[in-house]
Design a protein around this motif. Structure first.
Motif, PDB file in Angstrom:
ATOM      1  N   CYS A 315       0.831  -1.201   0.000  1.00 39.88           N
ATOM      2  CA  CYS A 315       0.000   0.000   0.000  1.00 39.88           C
ATOM      3  C   CYS A 315       0.871   1.259   0.000  1.00 39.88           C
ATOM      4  O   CYS A 315       1.809   1.373   0.797  1.00 39.88           O
ATOM      5  CB  CYS A 315      -0.929  -0.004   1.205  1.00 39.88           C
ATOM      6  N   VAL A 316       0.562   2.213  -0.876  1.00 38.76           N
ATOM      7  CA  VAL A 316       1.346   3.449  -0.970  1.00 38.76           C
ATOM      8  C   VAL A 316       0.978   4.423   0.140  1.00 38.76           C
ATOM      9  O   VAL A 316       1.690   5.409   0.357  1.00 38.76           O
ATOM     10  CB  VAL A 316       1.132   4.115  -2.341  1.00 38.76           C
ATOM     11  N   ARG A 317      -0.114   4.146   0.859  1.00 38.79           N
ATOM     12  CA  ARG A 317      -0.545   5.056   1.927  1.00 38.79           C
ATOM     13  C   ARG A 317      -0.114   4.581   3.319  1.00 38.79           C
ATOM     14  O   ARG A 317       0.405   5.357   4.112  1.00 38.79           O
ATOM     15  CB  ARG A 317      -2.068   5.225   1.901  1.00 38.79           C
ATOM     16  N   CYS A 318      -0.352   3.297   3.626  1.00 36.60           N
ATOM     17  CA  CYS A 318      -0.079   2.819   4.993  1.00 36.60           C
ATOM     18  C   CYS A 318       1.003   1.740   5.043  1.00 36.60           C
ATOM     19  O   CYS A 318       1.300   1.220   6.118  1.00 36.60           O
ATOM     20  CB  CYS A 318      -1.354   2.288   5.636  1.00 36.60           C
ATOM     21  N   SER A 319       1.584   1.381   3.888  1.00 39.08           N
ATOM     22  CA  SER A 319       2.709   0.427   3.791  1.00 39.08           C
ATOM     23  C   SER A 319       2.343  -1.007   4.173  1.00 39.08           C
ATOM     24  O   SER A 319       3.223  -1.823   4.387  1.00 39.08           O
ATOM     25  CB  SER A 319       3.898   0.894   4.659  1.00 39.08           C
ATOM     26  N   ARG A 320       1.052  -1.314   4.266  1.00 32.69           N
ATOM     27  CA  ARG A 320       0.661  -2.693   4.528  1.00 32.69           C
ATOM     28  C   ARG A 320       0.656  -3.487   3.214  1.00 32.69           C
ATOM     29  O   ARG A 320       0.504  -2.932   2.140  1.00 32.69           O
ATOM     30  CB  ARG A 320      -0.722  -2.755   5.187  1.00 32.69           C
ATOM     31  N   ASN A 321       0.764  -4.817   3.353  1.00 31.68           N
ATOM     32  CA  ASN A 321       0.702  -5.680   2.168  1.00 31.68           C
ATOM     33  C   ASN A 321      -0.744  -5.896   1.748  1.00 31.68           C
ATOM     34  O   ASN A 321      -1.594  -6.230   2.579  1.00 31.68           O
ATOM     35  CB  ASN A 321       1.350  -7.034   2.454  1.00 31.68           C
ATOM     36  N   TYR A 322      -1.029  -5.728   0.462  1.00 28.24           N
ATOM     37  CA  TYR A 322      -2.365  -6.003  -0.069  1.00 28.24           C
ATOM     38  C   TYR A 322      -2.670  -7.497   0.058  1.00 28.24           C
ATOM     39  O   TYR A 322      -1.769  -8.339   0.017  1.00 28.24           O
ATOM     40  CB  TYR A 322      -2.436  -5.621  -1.545  1.00 28.24           C
ATOM     41  N   GLY A 323      -3.953  -7.797   0.170  1.00 31.01           N
ATOM     42  CA  GLY A 323      -4.393  -9.183   0.184  1.00 31.01           C
ATOM     43  C   GLY A 323      -5.315  -9.463  -0.991  1.00 31.01           C
ATOM     44  O   GLY A 323      -5.954  -8.555  -1.533  1.00 31.01           O
ATOM     45  N   PHE A 335      -9.993  -9.585  -6.607  1.00 25.04           N
ATOM     46  CA  PHE A 335      -9.340  -8.272  -6.608  1.00 25.04           C
ATOM     47  C   PHE A 335      -8.344  -8.182  -5.462  1.00 25.04           C
ATOM     48  O   PHE A 335      -8.378  -8.979  -4.518  1.00 25.04           O
ATOM     49  CB  PHE A 335     -10.385  -7.148  -6.517  1.00 25.04           C
ATOM     50  N   TYR A 336      -7.461  -7.196  -5.571  1.00 31.75           N
ATOM     51  CA  TYR A 336      -6.472  -6.919  -4.519  1.00 31.75           C
ATOM     52  C   TYR A 336      -6.911  -5.674  -3.753  1.00 31.75           C
ATOM     53  O   TYR A 336      -7.345  -4.690  -4.359  1.00 31.75           O
ATOM     54  CB  TYR A 336      -5.086  -6.675  -5.123  1.00 31.75           C
ATOM     55  N   ARG A 337      -6.754  -5.717  -2.414  1.00 30.12           N
ATOM     56  CA  ARG A 337      -7.192  -4.595  -1.592  1.00 30.12           C
ATOM     57  C   ARG A 337      -6.312  -4.487  -0.354  1.00 30.12           C
ATOM     58  O   ARG A 337      -5.834  -5.500   0.180  1.00 30.12           O
ATOM     59  CB  ARG A 337      -8.654  -4.813  -1.179  1.00 30.12           C
ATOM     60  N   CYS A 338      -6.109  -3.254   0.110  1.00 31.54           N
ATOM     61  CA  CYS A 338      -5.371  -3.026   1.356  1.00 31.54           C
ATOM     62  C   CYS A 338      -6.180  -3.604   2.517  1.00 31.54           C
ATOM     63  O   CYS A 338      -7.393  -3.383   2.602  1.00 31.54           O
ATOM     64  CB  CYS A 338      -5.139  -1.529   1.567  1.00 31.54           C
ATOM     65  N   PRO A 339      -5.556  -4.324   3.449  1.00 28.54           N
ATOM     66  CA  PRO A 339      -6.305  -4.920   4.556  1.00 28.54           C
ATOM     67  C   PRO A 339      -6.938  -3.891   5.483  1.00 28.54           C
ATOM     68  O   PRO A 339      -7.867  -4.197   6.224  1.00 28.54           O
ATOM     69  CB  PRO A 339      -5.247  -5.744   5.299  1.00 28.54           C
ATOM     70  N   ILE A 346      -9.057  -2.583  14.073  1.00 20.44           N
ATOM     71  CA  ILE A 346     -10.328  -1.991  14.479  1.00 20.44           C
ATOM     72  C   ILE A 346     -10.167  -0.580  15.031  1.00 20.44           C
ATOM     73  O   ILE A 346     -11.059   0.258  14.914  1.00 20.44           O
ATOM     74  CB  ILE A 346     -11.024  -2.902  15.519  1.00 20.44           C
ATOM     75  N   ASN A 347      -8.997  -0.295  15.612  1.00 21.97           N
ATOM     76  CA  ASN A 347      -8.805   0.979  16.297  1.00 21.97           C
ATOM     77  C   ASN A 347      -8.169   2.056  15.415  1.00 21.97           C
ATOM     78  O   ASN A 347      -7.930   3.160  15.884  1.00 21.97           O
ATOM     79  CB  ASN A 347      -7.933   0.758  17.545  1.00 21.97           C
ATOM     80  N   ASP A 348      -7.873   1.731  14.138  1.00 22.28           N
ATOM     81  CA  ASP A 348      -7.301   2.706  13.210  1.00 22.28           C
ATOM     82  C   ASP A 348      -8.323   3.096  12.153  1.00 22.28           C
ATOM     83  O   ASP A 348      -9.197   2.293  11.812  1.00 22.28           O
ATOM     84  CB  ASP A 348      -6.061   2.122  12.516  1.00 22.28           C
ATOM     85  N   PRO A 349      -8.241   4.308  11.613  1.00 24.91           N
ATOM     86  CA  PRO A 349      -9.181   4.712  10.554  1.00 24.91           C
ATOM     87  C   PRO A 349      -8.946   3.905   9.289  1.00 24.91           C
ATOM     88  O   PRO A 349      -7.831   3.426   9.039  1.00 24.91           O
ATOM     89  CB  PRO A 349      -8.851   6.195  10.342  1.00 24.91           C
ATOM     90  N   PRO A 350      -9.960   3.734   8.451  1.00 29.21           N
ATOM     91  CA  PRO A 350      -9.802   2.955   7.221  1.00 29.21           C
ATOM     92  C   PRO A 350      -8.836   3.623   6.250  1.00 29.21           C
ATOM     93  O   PRO A 350      -8.734   4.846   6.187  1.00 29.21           O
ATOM     94  CB  PRO A 350     -11.214   2.885   6.646  1.00 29.21           C
ATOM     95  N   CYS A 351      -8.126   2.799   5.481  1.00 26.82           N
ATOM     96  CA  CYS A 351      -7.175   3.295   4.479  1.00 26.82           C
ATOM     97  C   CYS A 351      -7.926   3.541   3.169  1.00 26.82           C
ATOM     98  O   CYS A 351      -8.719   2.709   2.727  1.00 26.82           O
ATOM     99  CB  CYS A 351      -6.061   2.271   4.282  1.00 26.82           C
ATOM    100  N   LYS A 352      -7.683   4.680   2.542  1.00 27.35           N
ATOM    101  CA  LYS A 352      -8.400   5.059   1.323  1.00 27.35           C
ATOM    102  C   LYS A 352      -7.597   4.761   0.055  1.00 27.35           C
ATOM    103  O   LYS A 352      -7.788   5.384  -0.978  1.00 27.35           O
ATOM    104  CB  LYS A 352      -8.757   6.548   1.373  1.00 27.35           C
ATOM    105  N   SER A 353      -6.706   3.791   0.157  1.00 29.55           N
ATOM    106  CA  SER A 353      -5.914   3.437  -1.029  1.00 29.55           C
ATOM    107  C   SER A 353      -6.770   2.706  -2.051  1.00 29.55           C
ATOM    108  O   SER A 353      -7.824   2.161  -1.728  1.00 29.55           O
ATOM    109  CB  SER A 353      -4.727   2.566  -0.621  1.00 29.55           C
ATOM    110  N   ARG A 354      -6.281   2.663  -3.265  1.00 30.00           N
ATOM    111  CA  ARG A 354      -7.054   2.117  -4.374  1.00 30.00           C
ATOM    112  C   ARG A 354      -6.943   0.593  -4.431  1.00 30.00           C
ATOM    113  O   ARG A 354      -5.887   0.025  -4.180  1.00 30.00           O
ATOM    114  CB  ARG A 354      -6.545   2.723  -5.678  1.00 30.00           C
ATOM    115  N   SER A 355      -8.060  -0.080  -4.770  1.00 29.98           N
ATOM    116  CA  SER A 355      -8.046  -1.519  -5.022  1.00 29.98           C
ATOM    117  C   SER A 355      -8.002  -1.737  -6.536  1.00 29.98           C
ATOM    118  O   SER A 355      -8.213  -0.807  -7.315  1.00 29.98           O
ATOM    119  CB  SER A 355      -9.276  -2.193  -4.412  1.00 29.98           C
ATOM    120  N   MET A 356      -7.741  -2.986  -6.947  1.00 28.96           N
ATOM    121  CA  MET A 356      -7.662  -3.276  -8.380  1.00 28.96           C
ATOM    122  C   MET A 356      -7.995  -4.738  -8.630  1.00 28.96           C
ATOM    123  O   MET A 356      -7.649  -5.619  -7.823  1.00 28.96           O
ATOM    124  CB  MET A 356      -6.264  -2.960  -8.914  1.00 28.96           C
ATOM    125  N   GLY A 357      -8.688  -5.006  -9.732  1.00 31.17           N
ATOM    126  CA  GLY A 357      -9.045  -6.366 -10.096  1.00 31.17           C
ATOM    127  C   GLY A 357      -7.821  -7.236 -10.311  1.00 31.17           C
ATOM    128  O   GLY A 357      -6.826  -6.795 -10.898  1.00 31.17           O
TER     129      GLY A 357
END
Length: 559
Positions: A315-323, A335-339, A346-357
């Motif tokens: 992820c270019v926003r939060c550096s997590r690995n997409y799943g 599709f691929y999406r940031c976890p 649960i305690n962090d705001p959602p990441c608004k990074s882009r998903s892709m098929g």
């Protein structure tokens, strides 16, 4: 009239409680009139080696606004206990026309005064290292005796502080309210055999974890439940030294307080164990571990869905690995999406990074890799660019290497002098002198290890520059090898090749892909082992070589 700013600092919470800040201010107000003091800046607590202290940051920010003419200190060590940081701050304030005074004594800008200020800053840094060494030595001694040291207690325990007056050591006491929840987590996991289902069940039951520090208690996320299930403290074995600080490979925050923001796992033989009260019986704990091993083995098996780039997208926003995700329908959509898109934490705001098929991205990545393997000139250009950059730094690297070798030789001379000094003494050496010799030799050994590491890195860098022509031939040989295999490949072979050639993929906000390329080394096996294909690390297999120091480049494409 001079406008004065006072700066005070303490290193620990204990000093704060003992009113050390108040003592510093009381002494400073004996020298300066309160009416002349514009503002008081404080760091309590704050490390003398940390350049990002809140109070210091405000002081530097206001200094650029010309809010004061003089900075008053109780002692020079309050500003910094690091030579490099101290010199940077002094130069910075001098350029702004601001004087630094220690208890009313103005700084001397003459050559002699500069030498004195450097000596003072060096002595402050040495004192900091001595404090750190004494603390580490005392901590290791207590751990070797099986005694608990100050730490944040795991969930299910409360920490009882050491009482020097009564002669009692620190200990863990079971927090019955939290211990009930720990037992509940183990019970649910043995029932569901899924960490995710346990976390979801706790949310349904409205059960929250412990809030750390001033933070409010939040729902337990999957990682917290996983840590509880793996923690041997609950069967009576609490370990210290399980990991050491290191430079993190990826960072969630651009601005970091410390350089070492990552953790590196230490060998189990280096762990120190302290016995504590048990919450879970060993039979239940072992059963949970067996289930986790079984589940881990099951995860490595072949999935019914095909995600070629699983584990490579970051992820270019939060550096997590997409799943890889599946949207159930008549024709399942992959599709691929940031976890964190839907708050896996649960305690962090959602990441608004882009998903892709998955189909769109996998086709784009395979097309990119196959084109790259067939394009000889493209790879040669990348090698040429890297070669030019390294040639520019060749002289400075050689000079740095020579300086480090000289410093290492000086350390050997210093060690020999120390031995000669103590061996030539006619009187019997006291225990304090022996301890002082031991500490000095330890410092020399630490510096020598640091120099060896730096020299090894520079020699490796210089070796890469000298061998780049040879490596260029090796790269061309590898390209030809893979070029023979990319025509009508199976899905397994596609995935194998992509994981060999791609280091990381980033999905940008505009839908373009930023790709980090690596060049592998090694033969392509005729038959690809099943476990090798699906449990291989994103960074490549064991027999591959990531030539990051010789050829590492990035490109962007639009799928």
């Amino acid at each position: 009239m001079k406008r004065i700013a006072l700066y005070c600092r303490v290193s620990t919470d204990n000093q704060e409680k003992n009113e050390t800040i108040e003592n510093q201010l009381r002494d400073l107000y004996k020298v300066y009139n309160k009416t002349d003091v514009i503002k008081v800046y404080q760091d309590n607590p704050g490390s003398g080696a940390d350049p990002d202290r809140k109070g210091l940051w405000e002081l530097r920010k206001d200094a650029t606004k010309k809010m004061f003419d003089v900075i008053g200190l109780w002692d020079s060590s309050r500003l910094a206990r690091d030579l490099k940081l101290s010199l940077i701050l002094r130069d910075e304030f001098k350029e702004l026309g601001i004087n630094i005074e220690v208890m009313g004594r103005e700084s001397d800008d003459s050559d002699t005064g500069k030498i004195v200020s450097i000596i003072e800053a060096t002595m402050d840094e040495i004192e900091r290292n001595r404090i750190k060494r004494r603390f580490t030595s005392g901590r290791d001694r207590r751990l070797s005796e099986g005694k608990l040291i100050g730490c944040y207690p795991p969930f299910g325990y409360r920490h009882i502080r050491r009482n020097k007056e009564k002669g009692t050591d620190a200990s863990f006491e079971i927090n019955e309210q939290e211990a009930i929840l720990v037992r509940k987590i183990f019970e649910l996991y043995i029932k569901f055999e899924s960490i995710l289902l346990v976390a979801q069940e706790l949310v349904k039951m409205g059960i929250k974890g412990r809030g750390k520090g001033r933070s409010e208690p939040g729902f337990m996320q999957v990682s917290s439940v996983s840590k509880i299930l793996r923690r041997e403290t609950y069967i009576g074995n609490h370990y210290f030294g399980k990991s050491s600080p290191c430079i993190a490979k990826f960072h969630l925050h651009k601005i970091r307080k410390h350089r070492f923001t990552g953790r590196r796992t230490n060998p189990r033989a280096d762990w120190k164990v302290v016995n504590v009260p048990t919450i879970i019986d060993k039979e239940t704990f072992d059963k949970a571990q067996e289930i986790m091993k079984k589940r881990a083995k099951h995860r490595r098996e072949l999935s019914k869905y095909q995600f070629m780039c699983q584990g490579l997208i970051r992820c270019v926003r939060c550096s997590r690995n997409y799943g890889g995700k599946v949207q159930k329908s008549q024709n399942d959509y992959l599709f691929y999406r940031c976890p964190q898109a839907y708050t896996s934490n649960i305690n962090d705001p959602p990441c608004k990074s882009r998903s892709m098929g998955a189909g769109k991205l996998d086709r784009a990545i395979w097309g990119f890799v196959s084109d790259l393997i067939q394009d000889k000139e493209r790879i040669q250009r990348a090698v040429f660019d890297i070669k030019e950059k390294r040639e520019k730094h060749k002289f400075s690297n050689k000079k740095s290497c020579d300086n480090l070798l000289l410093e290492k030789n000086n350390l050997k001379i210093k060690r020999k002098r120390l031995f000669d000094l103590y061996s030539e003494s006619d009187n019997e050496i006291s225990d304090s002198a022996k301890e002082d010799l031991k500490n000095k030799l330890k410092d020399i050994d630490e510096k020598e290890r640091f120099f060896d590491k730096q020299i090894l890195e520079l020699e490796k860098e210089l070796g890469n520059i000298n061998n780049i022509d040879l490596l260029e031939k090796e790269i061309e040989k590898t390209r030809k090898l893979y070029n023979e295999k990319i025509h009508s490949p199976s899905y397994e072979l596609k995935k194998f090749i992509v994981r060999k050639w791609i280091g990381e993929v980033g999905i940008q906000d505009d839908g373009s892909l930023k790709i980090k390329i690596k060049i592998p080394k090694g033969q392509i096996p005729d038959e690809l082992p099943k476990e090798y294909i699906y449990s291989a690390s994103p960074n490549g297999a064991e027999n591959s070589l990531l030539l990051g120091s010789v050829l590492k480049f990035e490109e962007s494409i639009t799928p």
